[in-house]
Structures are given as structure tokens and as C-alpha cells.
Design an enzyme around this catalytic site. Sequence first.
Site, short mmCIF file in Angstrom:
data_model
loop_
_atom_site.label_atom_id
_atom_site.label_comp_id
_atom_site.label_asym_id
_atom_site.label_seq_id
_atom_site.Cartn_x
_atom_site.Cartn_y
_atom_site.Cartn_z
N HIS A 14 1.03 -1.46 0.03
CA HIS A 14 -0.09 0.00 0.14
C HIS A 14 0.77 1.36 0.01
O HIS A 14 1.98 1.40 0.44
CB HIS A 14 -0.79 -0.09 1.32
CG HIS A 14 -1.82 0.98 0.94
ND1 HIS A 14 -1.82 2.15 1.27
CD2 HIS A 14 -3.22 0.64 0.78
CE1 HIS A 14 -3.04 2.59 1.04
NE2 HIS A 14 -4.07 2.01 0.75
N ASP A 54 -8.09 -5.37 -0.04
CA ASP A 54 -8.33 -6.17 -1.38
C ASP A 54 -7.96 -7.72 -0.89
O ASP A 54 -8.23 -8.41 -1.61
CB ASP A 54 -7.62 -5.58 -2.40
CG ASP A 54 -8.43 -4.63 -2.75
OD1 ASP A 54 -7.72 -3.39 -2.88
OD2 ASP A 54 -9.58 -4.29 -2.81
C1 SDX Z 1 -6.32 0.18 -3.03
O1 SDX Z 1 -4.57 4.38 -2.12
C2 SDX Z 1 -5.45 3.90 -1.58
O2 SDX Z 1 -5.86 4.12 -0.61
C3 SDX Z 1 -6.08 2.65 -2.05
C4 SDX Z 1 -6.88 2.03 -1.29
C5 SDX Z 1 -8.19 2.82 -1.26
O3 SDX Z 1 -9.26 2.39 -0.28
O4 SDX Z 1 -8.65 3.55 -2.01
O5 SDX Z 1 -6.56 1.49 -0.24
C6 SDX Z 1 -7.35 0.60 -2.30
O6 SDX Z 1 -6.17 0.26 -4.19
C7 SDX Z 1 -5.41 -1.05 -2.05
C8 SDX Z 1 -4.21 -1.38 -2.98
C9 SDX Z 1 -4.70 -2.63 -3.96
N1 SDX Z 1 -3.65 -2.79 -4.97
C10 SDX Z 1 -3.04 -4.14 -4.78
O7 SDX Z 1 -3.28 -4.90 -3.95
C11 SDX Z 1 -2.02 -4.32 -6.05
C12 SDX Z 1 -0.80 -4.91 -5.49
N2 SDX Z 1 0.03 -3.92 -4.65
C13 SDX Z 1 0.97 -3.01 -5.47
O8 SDX Z 1 0.54 -2.65 -6.83
C14 SDX Z 1 1.37 -1.95 -4.51
O9 SDX Z 1 1.61 -2.19 -3.34
C15 SDX Z 1 0.64 -0.53 -4.57
C16 SDX Z 1 -0.02 -0.01 -5.72
C17 SDX Z 1 -0.75 -0.59 -3.85
C18 SDX Z 1 1.51 0.77 -4.02
O10 SDX Z 1 2.49 0.80 -4.78
P1 SDX Z 1 3.75 2.07 -4.34
O11 SDX Z 1 3.27 2.65 -3.01
O12 SDX Z 1 3.76 2.66 -5.63
O13 SDX Z 1 4.65 1.06 -3.86
P2 SDX Z 1 5.93 0.61 -4.90
O14 SDX Z 1 5.36 0.00 -6.12
O15 SDX Z 1 6.88 1.65 -5.07
O16 SDX Z 1 6.32 -0.58 -4.28
C19 SDX Z 1 7.75 -0.41 -3.19
C20 SDX Z 1 8.44 -1.74 -3.47
C21 SDX Z 1 8.71 -2.01 -4.80
O17 SDX Z 1 10.02 -3.17 -4.76
P3 SDX Z 1 11.52 -2.18 -5.06
O18 SDX Z 1 11.24 -1.31 -6.34
O19 SDX Z 1 11.51 -1.24 -3.88
O20 SDX Z 1 12.32 -3.21 -5.00
O21 SDX Z 1 7.73 -2.91 -3.03
C22 SDX Z 1 7.35 -3.76 -3.96
C23 SDX Z 1 7.50 -2.87 -5.41
O22 SDX Z 1 8.08 -3.95 -6.51
N3 SDX Z 1 5.83 -4.05 -3.93
C24 SDX Z 1 5.40 -5.40 -4.11
C25 SDX Z 1 4.04 -5.25 -4.00
N4 SDX Z 1 3.64 -4.04 -3.78
C26 SDX Z 1 4.81 -3.26 -3.69
N5 SDX Z 1 6.10 -6.66 -4.32
C27 SDX Z 1 5.21 -7.63 -4.64
N6 SDX Z 1 4.09 -7.45 -4.72
C28 SDX Z 1 3.50 -6.23 -4.11
N7 SDX Z 1 1.92 -6.41 -4.10
#
Ligand code: SDX
Length: 436
Positions: A313, A371
Site C-alpha cells: 500500500h 483487497d
Molecule cells: C487500494 O490509495 C489507497 O488508499 C487505495 C485503497 C483505497 O481504499 O482507496 O487502499 C485501495 O487500491 C489498495 C491497493 C490494492 N492494490 C494491490 O493490492 C495491488 C498490489 N499492490 C501493489 O501494486 C502496490 O503495493 C501498490 C500499488 C498498492 C502501492 O504501490 P507503491 O506505493 O507505488 O509502492 P511501490 O510499487 O513503489 O512498491 C515499493 C516496493 C517495490 O519494490 P522495489 O522497487 O523497492 O524493489 O515494493 C514492491 C515494489 O516492487 N511491491 C510489491 C508489491 N507491492 C509493492 N512486490 C510484490 N507484490 C506487491 N503487491
Amino acid sequence: MKLAENKATLSFSNGSPSVDLPVYGGSIGPDVIDIRKLYAQTGMFTYDPGFLSTASCQSAITYIDGDKGELLYRGYPIEQLATQCDYLDTCYLLLKGDLPKEKVRKDFHKLVINHSMVNEQMHFFMRGFRRDAHPMAVLTGLVGALSAFYHDSTDINNPEHRDVAAIRLIAKMPTLVAMAYKYGVGQPYMYPRNDLSYAGNFLRMMFGTPCEEYVVSPVLERALDRIFILHADHEQNASTSTVRLCGSSGTNPFAAIAAGVACLWGPAHGGANEACLNMLEDIQRQGGVAKVGQFMEQVKDKNSGVKLMGFGHRVYKNYDPRAKLMQETCNEVLAELGLENDPLFKLAKELERIALEDDYFVQRKLYPNVDFYSGIVQRAIGIPVNLFTGVFTLARTVGWIAQLNEMISDAEYKIGRPRQLYVGANARNVKPVSER
Ligand code: SDX
């Protein structure tokens, strides 16, 4: 907001004059550096794609403490609202700023329930869609189309119009989501009933048929109502920011909410519950818990492009409090339905256990979000996977409206118009085709 004791001074190594920037504080959470005059004073913009360090507005609606894993709606902890209130109480709270007293509460519930029918013409509007259209494609169209039916509540700058549009949207969203479902399965629509609760009505419109009386299960009704509460609002997330930016042009409330529906559909946002359940079903098909280790290796391999959907998140760097409540709701529903041994639920819990011990996730502070379990409980209730985000849309509508109305009623609001860092071609002249 109030001017903080503190102030920020921006100095430049190239000898440009330094700039003092005011710092403002809110009631809780990080202070903000006011950069509204920065461009005028320095000729420079700030740069923050994804808005990781940018407050787009001041708001009194929802507060998240990502480090503590805390979520407040108008100051009330989500754990208390989810267990002591119902969704329509939460709608009133988000819209009006506090929980309703008994008489007001009853009137508000009645007002919403009595406006849950949609204009009959929308049945014909639906016929333009293919039966196999994704429900979110249908909903994006239906919500935008509401402005074609309710002309007497489209002036976003008129407070009465905003109030009427708010009730219409909250009241009619369950009907539209159920219609999108029924249209896809080729069953007749079920009209809403004024003697049922908000969640009970939705269950009957989804799973009832004209062939027999539909009896609402109190456990499923309560579980669904709680799912709606958990999804109601969440600060300036992508879809809420979309609604604010869209509404800032003065467009009508239905069009602004339709923009939010379109944004929520994305798998990185509200589409994650559908993506998470598809992920669990894929792992289950490939061997279930025995395959979790191999799957996790893929997730940790940057080149795989595989993410653990339902995890991570932007704000929560601790457990999403909604995920905990959703897991409890999952337990209750599965027990009620005799599905305690649901293989996907067991698989999800194993994935969570492994992830919470794995350095890759611990280092990046990746925890289950709202989720991760919502798909399992919705599937147990009988909601099809491709409708999960439609349920999220239904629940989030009140948050979008509350945030939109907060912006529009702020005398200081302006149309949103971000700037950019231009990295394209310098000015050049068009050459005749023969010389290109
Ligand atoms: C919702 O914003 C809100 O409040 C949204 C929400 C709401 O109520 O409105 O809470 C609802 O959208 C919840 C989130 C649902 N999405 C997912 O579950 C999809 C999987 N999650 C990721 O796509 C990600 O965690 C996000 C999009 C939710 C957040 O992404 P960020 O903040 O841009 O973080 P990032 O992608 O920069 O991640 C930081 C690191 C990265 O690795 P490095 O580059 O540092 O090596 O963490 C890794 C990412 O690759 N990472 C994950 C991951 N989420 C982040 N790796 C594997 N699996 C994951 N799910």
C-alpha cells in the site's frame, strides 16, 4: 489549517535568492510546506509524479496513519464503525461530519432506501451493452448516464443539487450494480424494496428471482454491510483524487463520480480484489499451498512482473486495519456457510503467513491490504469475481461524494491544473514532406 511555529527556507547553491515558505499544521498527521507561491517567487516547479510527498488539499473527512495502521472516518476508528454502526450511518457521518441522532438516522435511512429505483429508461440503456461486457465497463457507462436522467441535480455549485445527487448516487448504486450483474447472467432485474435494509436490498436484487421469495440471511447482510463500511473512503487515493480533479472543472456530480469508477477499475487500485482472487485460483489450479514457495519466488523476481495482489500500500506501512476486519468477516461468513475449509481462504492465510516472515516483504513493509480477503468473502457470498470491483464502487461512492462536496464548498478551490518538467523537442520548424 493553522500556521505552524516552523517555516521552511529554500536556498540555492547557484546564488539565487533563498525563499521562505510557510509551514501549516492540521489536527493530526504531517505538517505541509505551502508552495503555492513557489513558481511566482522562483520560476521553478516542484516535481512529484505519483504525489508521494504532496498534499493536494486540506480535508476533514478521513485520516490514515500508515505507520500505525490506523484509519479514522471523521475521527472515529474504523474498528468501532465496522462493529457498532451500519453503512448508512457511515454515509451520514462522511457526508455531514458526525453520526446521526436517532430521528435523523431513521429519516436518512428512509430517504436513501426510498430512492433506490432508477429511471425505467435505464433498462433500455442497458440493452446497448453486450451480455458479456465486464460489469465495470457497464457501470462506468451507467453512472455517467445518470446525468442524462436527473437534470434537476446536476449543478455542482448548488448545495441543494449536491445533496439530492448525493442521495441519488448512494441509493441507486446498489441497483445499478445488481442490474449489471443480472444483465450479464440473463436474468430479469429485481426491483428494490423499501422494507429491506440497504445491504439486504442489494442481496435480494443480486440473488433473488421473480420465481420465489428471497430470504435475506442476516449473517450475509451484516457481512456485506461491513464490507461497504470498510470500503467507504480512504483519503486522497487515486480514484478520489480523480473525482476531485474532474469535479474541479465544475462538471456535474454524476460525471465526476463516473471518472472515479473508471479509475477504481485498475488492478493497482480497486481492481486488486478481482486480481487477487484470480491469483489465488491460479495458484490453487497449479497445486495450491504446495506451490506457494515457487509463486513467492516469482513475486520476488523483479523481471517476472508478478505481484502479490492484495499486498502492499502507498500509505500503510503496517497492517491495513481493514484487512484485519475483512479477515474476521471472512471467518464469520465461511463458518455460517459451512465453508471453514475453503481452500482459497487457507491458501490466502498461508500466503500471508509466509509473506509476513519473508525479508522481501518485511524490508518493504508490505502487508495485506483491504483487497486481500475481500474477494474470498465476496465469492463465498456468491458475488462473481468480475463484480468485486463493482461492490467496491458501490461502497466508495459516498467517499467520493463527500470529498467532492468538501472541495466544491471550499470558497478557495480552483480548477486543478498541474504543471510538468518538459523534456521534449526544442522549438523547430515544419519541413515540407520532401525534406523530412
Ligand atoms: C487500494 O490509495 C489507497 O488508499 C487505495 C485503497 C483505497 O481504499 O482507496 O487502499 C485501495 O487500491 C489498495 C491497493 C490494492 N492494490 C494491490 O493490492 C495491488 C498490489 N499492490 C501493489 O501494486 C502496490 O503495493 C501498490 C500499488 C498498492 C502501492 O504501490 P507503491 O506505493 O507505488 O509502492 P511501490 O510499487 O513503489 O512498491 C515499493 C516496493 C517495490 O519494490 P522495489 O522497487 O523497492 O524493489 O515494493 C514492491 C515494489 O516492487 N511491491 C510489491 C508489491 N507491492 C509493492 N512486490 C510484490 N507484490 C506487491 N503487491
